[in-house]
Design a protein around this motif. Structure first.
Motif, PDB file in Angstrom:
ATOM      1  N   LEU A 186       6.729 -17.654  -4.756  1.00 36.16           N
ATOM      2  CA  LEU A 186       5.108 -17.771  -4.341  1.00 36.16           C
ATOM      3  C   LEU A 186       4.586 -17.317  -2.927  1.00 36.16           C
ATOM      4  CD1 LEU A 186       3.941 -20.714  -6.717  1.00 36.16           C
ATOM      5  CD2 LEU A 186       3.622 -17.966  -6.816  1.00 36.16           C
ATOM      6  N   LYS A 187       5.540 -17.868  -2.103  1.00 38.90           N
ATOM      7  CA  LYS A 187       5.870 -17.542  -0.881  1.00 38.90           C
ATOM      8  C   LYS A 187       6.410 -15.937  -0.036  1.00 38.90           C
ATOM      9  CE  LYS A 187       8.064 -19.819   3.594  1.00 38.90           C
ATOM     10  NZ  LYS A 187       8.387 -20.012   4.571  1.00 38.90           N
ATOM     11  N   ALA A 188       7.196 -15.443  -0.792  1.00 36.55           N
ATOM     12  CA  ALA A 188       7.396 -13.874  -0.845  1.00 36.55           C
ATOM     13  C   ALA A 188       6.185 -13.595  -1.513  1.00 36.55           C
ATOM     14  CB  ALA A 188       8.563 -13.814  -1.095  1.00 36.55           C
ATOM     15  N   LEU A 189       5.735 -13.712  -2.779  1.00 34.57           N
ATOM     16  CA  LEU A 189       4.521 -12.843  -2.858  1.00 34.57           C
ATOM     17  C   LEU A 189       3.210 -13.147  -1.538  1.00 34.57           C
ATOM     18  CD1 LEU A 189       4.465 -13.404  -6.084  1.00 34.57           C
ATOM     19  CD2 LEU A 189       5.559 -10.961  -5.033  1.00 34.57           C
ATOM     20  N   ASP A 204       1.647 -10.043   0.227  1.00 31.40           N
ATOM     21  CA  ASP A 204      -0.367  -9.971   0.576  1.00 31.40           C
ATOM     22  C   ASP A 204      -0.538  -9.665   1.775  1.00 31.40           C
ATOM     23  OD1 ASP A 204      -2.631  -9.802  -1.590  1.00 31.40           O
ATOM     24  OD2 ASP A 204      -2.999 -11.616  -0.314  1.00 31.40           O
ATOM     25  N   ARG A 205      -0.302 -10.428   2.490  1.00 28.14           N
ATOM     26  CA  ARG A 205      -0.628 -11.367   4.239  1.00 28.14           C
ATOM     27  C   ARG A 205      -0.425  -9.489   4.822  1.00 28.14           C
ATOM     28  NH1 ARG A 205       1.130 -14.663   8.653  1.00 28.14           N
ATOM     29  NH2 ARG A 205      -0.027 -14.177  10.378  1.00 28.14           N
ATOM     30  N   LEU A 206       0.462  -9.154   4.280  1.00 31.10           N
ATOM     31  CA  LEU A 206       1.043  -7.316   5.012  1.00 31.10           C
ATOM     32  C   LEU A 206       0.429  -5.951   4.410  1.00 31.10           C
ATOM     33  CD1 LEU A 206       4.447  -8.313   6.100  1.00 31.10           C
ATOM     34  CD2 LEU A 206       2.333  -9.531   7.767  1.00 31.10           C
ATOM     35  N   ALA A 222       5.756  -5.453  -4.371  1.00 32.60           N
ATOM     36  CA  ALA A 222       6.397  -6.338  -4.957  1.00 32.60           C
ATOM     37  C   ALA A 222       7.527  -5.654  -5.965  1.00 32.60           C
ATOM     38  CB  ALA A 222       6.473  -7.333  -4.753  1.00 32.60           C
ATOM     39  N   PRO A 223       7.572  -5.181  -6.762  1.00 30.74           N
ATOM     40  CA  PRO A 223       7.693  -4.995  -8.446  1.00 30.74           C
ATOM     41  C   PRO A 223       9.221  -3.184  -7.629  1.00 30.74           C
ATOM     42  CG  PRO A 223       6.009  -4.058  -8.378  1.00 30.74           C
ATOM     43  CD  PRO A 223       5.244  -4.852  -7.769  1.00 30.74           C
ATOM     44  N   LYS A 224       8.627  -2.596  -6.870  1.00 38.63           N
ATOM     45  CA  LYS A 224       9.127  -1.244  -6.873  1.00 38.63           C
ATOM     46  C   LYS A 224      10.446  -1.533  -5.333  1.00 38.63           C
ATOM     47  CE  LYS A 224       4.696   1.161  -6.495  1.00 38.63           C
ATOM     48  NZ  LYS A 224       4.396   2.043  -5.291  1.00 38.63           N
ATOM     49  N   ARG A 225      11.683  -0.277  -6.054  1.00 39.10           N
ATOM     50  CA  ARG A 225      12.705  -0.663  -5.366  1.00 39.10           C
ATOM     51  C   ARG A 225      12.260  -0.226  -3.504  1.00 39.10           C
ATOM     52  NH1 ARG A 225      17.033   3.119  -8.655  1.00 39.10           N
ATOM     53  NH2 ARG A 225      17.964   1.426 -10.095  1.00 39.10           N
ATOM     54  N   ALA A 226      13.540  -0.881  -2.512  1.00 44.90           N
ATOM     55  CA  ALA A 226      12.801   0.018  -1.455  1.00 44.90           C
ATOM     56  C   ALA A 226      12.853   0.599  -1.232  1.00 44.90           C
ATOM     57  CB  ALA A 226      13.432  -1.148   0.047  1.00 44.90           C
ATOM     58  N   GLU A 227      13.718   1.450  -1.683  1.00 45.74           N
ATOM     59  CA  GLU A 227      13.914   3.099  -1.413  1.00 45.74           C
ATOM     60  C   GLU A 227      12.785   3.519  -1.593  1.00 45.74           C
ATOM     61  OE1 GLU A 227      17.817   3.712  -3.463  1.00 45.74           O
ATOM     62  OE2 GLU A 227      16.633   3.921  -5.198  1.00 45.74           O
ATOM     63  N   ALA A 228      11.815   3.206  -2.400  1.00 47.56           N
ATOM     64  CA  ALA A 228      10.921   4.591  -3.078  1.00 47.56           C
ATOM     65  C   ALA A 228       9.427   3.660  -2.035  1.00 47.56           C
ATOM     66  CB  ALA A 228      10.243   3.760  -4.462  1.00 47.56           C
ATOM     67  N   LEU A 229      10.057   2.918  -0.822  1.00 48.96           N
ATOM     68  CA  LEU A 229       8.653   2.769   0.403  1.00 48.96           C
ATOM     69  C   LEU A 229       8.807   4.072   1.011  1.00 48.96           C
ATOM     70  CD1 LEU A 229       8.373   0.194  -1.641  1.00 48.96           C
ATOM     71  CD2 LEU A 229       7.633  -0.719   0.065  1.00 48.96           C
ATOM     72  N   ILE A 284       9.566  -7.228   7.736  1.00 48.32           N
ATOM     73  CA  ILE A 284       9.061  -8.476   8.988  1.00 48.32           C
ATOM     74  C   ILE A 284       8.384  -9.100   7.217  1.00 48.32           C
ATOM     75  CG2 ILE A 284       6.600  -8.362  10.166  1.00 48.32           C
ATOM     76  CD1 ILE A 284       6.436  -5.800  10.828  1.00 48.32           C
ATOM     77  N   ALA A 285       8.307  -9.200   6.657  1.00 50.49           N
ATOM     78  CA  ALA A 285       8.103  -9.936   5.478  1.00 50.49           C
ATOM     79  C   ALA A 285       9.680 -10.890   5.446  1.00 50.49           C
ATOM     80  CB  ALA A 285       7.330  -9.883   4.289  1.00 50.49           C
TER      81      ALA A 285
END
Length: 272
Positions: free
Chosen positions: A123-126, A130-132, A138-145, A155-156
């Protein structure tokens, strides 16, 4: 709060960082500027204990972090989060798990192996995502961003550590101007809203002037300027970057203006 005294790092006979000293008494946004090879990254890596110093002290709240060993050094790294130019995410792992990896050193090997996280940590990670402004990723692979989104995930991850200090090593060097602004706005907001010290290595004077409370200029491993953004004159910029620096290096910077004719010095380009 932060007291740097006589810090030096030698590589063979060359001093990458040469006897630098400065003090920061409040959680300010501090920019370190200078050409490639000036010693900026080496200093941040010493502060985060990724590199050992040859000499000197870095005292945080009175404790010399350079003298810490083993578990104490690892604990310090959790209080001094590092953000890298190339994000350092796990590409095939989902975004939320990448953020949770900010607290890996607080987890057992078994929990890490099976990717087991307490509900409170998830919950803290989410909440941080959300703040950023990237909770939907959240559910996506990092490489897709995109690059800018990946840097916000980094940063998160740093914020997940709940650090006293955030070190950012060229955080926008690989980003386009729009994403660079989003990332810098995010770091500034964290500095102001959370009261966390941010120390960022930056290439451009324009970025330093816009976001920093204080600017430290390095050249050949030494500090040649330490003051406010308003004090960054043309003469000081030339002292930091050199009047005869190559045009090619300036052209790779995020905020280079359209008029980049080769007969202009690096300092002139940075001041445009």
């Amino acid at each position: 709060m932060l007291d740097v005294q006589g810090v030096t790092r030698m590589f063979g006979r060359k001093a990458a960082v040469d006897n630098i000293s400065f003090r920061i008494d409040r959680p300010a946004f501090v920019g370190i500027i200078g050409r490639s090879g000036a010693g900026k990254s080496t200093f941040l890596r010493m502060m985060n204990r990724l590199l050992d110093a040859t000499a000197g002290e870095i005292r945080v709240d009175g404790r010399d972090v350079l003298s810490l060993k083993g578990a104490e050094a690892r604990a310090w790294q959790s209080h001094c989060a590092m953000i890298f130019q190339q994000f350092n995410l796990v590409p095939r792992m989902d975004v939320a798990s990448n953020v949770l990896h900010g607290i890996l050193n607080r987890r057992s090997t078994l929990q890490t192996l099976f990717n087991l996280w307490p509900r409170a940590d998830i919950l803290k990670a989410l909440e941080i995502l959300d703040r950023l402004g990237i909770a939907e990723q959240a559910p996506k692979r990092a490489e897709a961003l995109s690059g800018g989104q990946q840097q916000r995930v980094a940063i998160a991850r740093a914020l997940m550590q709940d650090p006293k200090i955030i070190l950012a090593d060229e955080p926008i060097a690989s980003l386009d101007p729009m994403n660079a602004q989003v990332v810098m706005d995010t770091l500034k907001r964290i500095n102001v809203e959370d009261g966390r010290m941010v120390i960022a290595n930056l290439h451009t004077l324009d970025t330093a002037r816009r976001y920093c409370d204080r600017v430290i200029g390095m050249r050949d491993g030494r500090i040649v300027f330490d003051g406010t953004p308003a004090q960054l004159s043309t003469g000081i910029a030339r002292e930091i970057y050199g009047a005869d620096a190559s045009f090619n290096e300036a052209a790779t910077s995020t905020a280079i203006p359209a008029d980049t004719s080769p007969d202009r010095s690096y300092a002139d380009l940075m001041l445009s």
